[in-house]
Design a protein around this motif. Structure first.
Motif, mmCIF file in Angstrom:
data_model
loop_
_atom_site.group_PDB
_atom_site.id
_atom_site.type_symbol
_atom_site.label_atom_id
_atom_site.label_comp_id
_atom_site.label_asym_id
_atom_site.label_seq_id
_atom_site.Cartn_x
_atom_site.Cartn_y
_atom_site.Cartn_z
ATOM 1 N N GLY A 111 0.799 -1.223 0.000
ATOM 2 C CA GLY A 111 0.000 0.000 0.000
ATOM 3 C C GLY A 111 0.829 1.270 0.000
ATOM 4 O O GLY A 111 0.281 2.375 -0.035
ATOM 5 N N ARG A 112 2.158 1.131 0.034
ATOM 6 C CA ARG A 112 3.007 2.329 0.035
ATOM 7 C C ARG A 112 2.996 2.993 -1.348
ATOM 8 O O ARG A 112 3.056 2.317 -2.376
ATOM 9 C CB ARG A 112 4.449 1.980 0.411
ATOM 10 C CG ARG A 112 4.622 1.548 1.854
ATOM 11 C CD ARG A 112 6.093 1.342 2.179
ATOM 12 N NE ARG A 112 6.284 0.895 3.559
ATOM 13 C CZ ARG A 112 6.386 -0.385 3.920
ATOM 14 N NH1 ARG A 112 6.333 -1.343 3.004
ATOM 15 N NH2 ARG A 112 6.542 -0.700 5.189
ATOM 16 N N VAL A 113 2.953 4.325 -1.316
ATOM 17 C CA VAL A 113 2.987 5.123 -2.542
ATOM 18 C C VAL A 113 4.061 6.196 -2.372
ATOM 19 O O VAL A 113 4.136 6.850 -1.325
ATOM 20 C CB VAL A 113 1.630 5.800 -2.818
ATOM 21 C CG1 VAL A 113 1.695 6.666 -4.074
ATOM 22 C CG2 VAL A 113 0.522 4.759 -2.938
ATOM 23 N N LEU A 114 4.890 6.362 -3.385
ATOM 24 C CA LEU A 114 5.886 7.433 -3.424
ATOM 25 C C LEU A 114 5.535 8.354 -4.588
ATOM 26 O O LEU A 114 5.517 7.923 -5.739
ATOM 27 C CB LEU A 114 7.292 6.854 -3.596
ATOM 28 C CG LEU A 114 8.423 7.832 -3.957
ATOM 29 C CD1 LEU A 114 8.518 8.977 -2.961
ATOM 30 C CD2 LEU A 114 9.752 7.095 -4.070
ATOM 31 N N ALA A 115 5.233 9.613 -4.280
ATOM 32 C CA ALA A 115 4.928 10.610 -5.307
ATOM 33 C C ALA A 115 6.071 11.620 -5.358
ATOM 34 O O ALA A 115 6.502 12.129 -4.317
ATOM 35 C CB ALA A 115 3.603 11.297 -4.998
ATOM 36 N N VAL A 116 6.566 11.888 -6.549
ATOM 37 C CA VAL A 116 7.751 12.733 -6.730
ATOM 38 C C VAL A 116 7.379 14.012 -7.472
ATOM 39 O O VAL A 116 6.742 13.971 -8.526
ATOM 40 C CB VAL A 116 8.843 11.988 -7.529
ATOM 41 C CG1 VAL A 116 10.102 12.858 -7.648
ATOM 42 C CG2 VAL A 116 9.175 10.650 -6.885
#
Length: 345
Positions: free
Chosen positions: A269-274
């Motif tokens: 469920g982890r999300v990384l937004a850059v």
């Protein structure tokens, strides 16, 4: 918000920034290396989401640049030479006939001056370095400041500033390998990626841009809508094969969406937004990662992490149409990349 520090191998300092949400980031003054990033999953379990050596001695050579600050110029410079203002400059050949990531004594191998700060909703580390004229073959006395800031919104902000007394190439980035599964439970094959980019740089067999910008449409490089990363590992597209059945390519951002890049791991469920003001990014999927190196949780293997190297392109030193790496004398280099960590239930 908290900051702690400890001495490593009797010669380095490791600083750990921790916010009130339980997220923490550990950084060495050596190479500005991120050694650990603890981020909660959808169940609140905090796990490390970057590749790191089990023993700190691994960072002394660090051939894969785990977590490191890269400079003066990130990426490959063809033939390890460039011409600037009618002057010819020769650099170290540390990648075959080419120069890569600032050379073997680049910014990933230096001890940075450090200073910590703490405010109500942020905690951070400032790293400073003076690169002398002629260092690694580059012109100009270059003053560099890199700031890592951790916020209570689970953002890690990387802010880069630099200035030089001579016109010089510069392209700074961070070379962390992300794996959102947590504690390296899986490879990144099932990670999903969105990249706000409609064109990327074609590579030759030495991983040097040919000068041609290719449209992503109809290829395994089309991440304008989110897609599984592993689809490009096993395809027949020549550009994936050249990179060792993966990606090691420069994408030019369109800057049309809220985020330049989004990386998701459906299982955790982890999300990384850059979000960045950089013109593009090299996405590298650890296709050349040696097997058998002892990392924090398991031995290293192909596709174990993904690098999101936001930067300008050194191809601009000899090719037109690429974002320039040239910093004019007296000009201020100012770049920022924000990594925002979220949860998808």
């Amino acid at each position: 918000m908290q900051i702690s520090e400890k001495t490593i191998l009797g010669k380095w300092k490791e600083y750990t920034l921790k916010n009130d949400m339980g997220m923490s980031v550990s950084i060495l003054n050596y190479g500005g290396i991120i050694t650990k990033m603890m981020v909660p999953d959808r169940n609140g379990k905090k796990e490390n989401i970057v590749l790191a050596y089990r023993d700190y001695q691994g960072y002394e050579l660090n051939p894969h640049y785990f977590g490191a600050l890269i400079g003066r110029v990130a990426g490959r410079i063809k033939g390890a030479t460039f011409t600037l203002n009618n002057e010819y400059y020769s650099l170290e050949k540390n990648d075959g006939e080419n120069h890569q990531h600032g050379g073997s004594d680049g910014f990933h191998q230096i001890i940075w001056e450090t200073e910590t700060f703490q405010q109500k909703n942020t905690v951070g580390l400032i790293l400073k370095y003076k690169s002398k004229d002629g260092e690694a073959g580059y012109p100009g006395n270059l003053d560099v400041v890199v700031t890592y800031t951790l916020t209570n919104d689970n953002q890690l902000r990387l802010h880069y500033t630099a200035n030089s007394d001579k016109t010089t190439p510069i392209a700074l980035t961070n070379h962390s390998y992300f794996n959102l599964s947590g504690n390296l439970k899986e490879t990144v094959k099932n990670h999903e990626v969105m990249i706000d980019s409609s064109q990327f740089a074609e590579l030759d067999k030495h991983l040097i841009p040919t000068g041609r910008l290719m449209k992503v449409e109809g290829t395994s490089f089309d991440f304008r809508t989110i897609r599984k990363l592993g689809t490009g590992f096993k395809g027949d597209f020549e550009q994936n094969k050249i990179a060792g059945n993966g990606y090691d390519h420069y994408f030019i951002f369109d800057h049309t969406k809220e985020y330049n890049v989004v990386l998701k791991d459906p299982t955790s469920g982890r999300v990384l937004a850059v979000k960045t003001n950089q013109p593009g990014m090299v996405m590298y999927t650890s296709n050349s990662l040696d097997e058998g190196q002892e990392l924090t949780d398991i031995s290293s293997s192909k596709y174990l992490g993904i690098c999101l190297e936001t930067q300008e392109s050194p191809a601009s030193l000899e090719q037109k149409g690429f974002p320039t790496v040239i910093l004019q004398a007296g000009e201020i280099y100012k770049r920022e990349t924000i990594f925002s960590f979220k949860i998808e239930h």
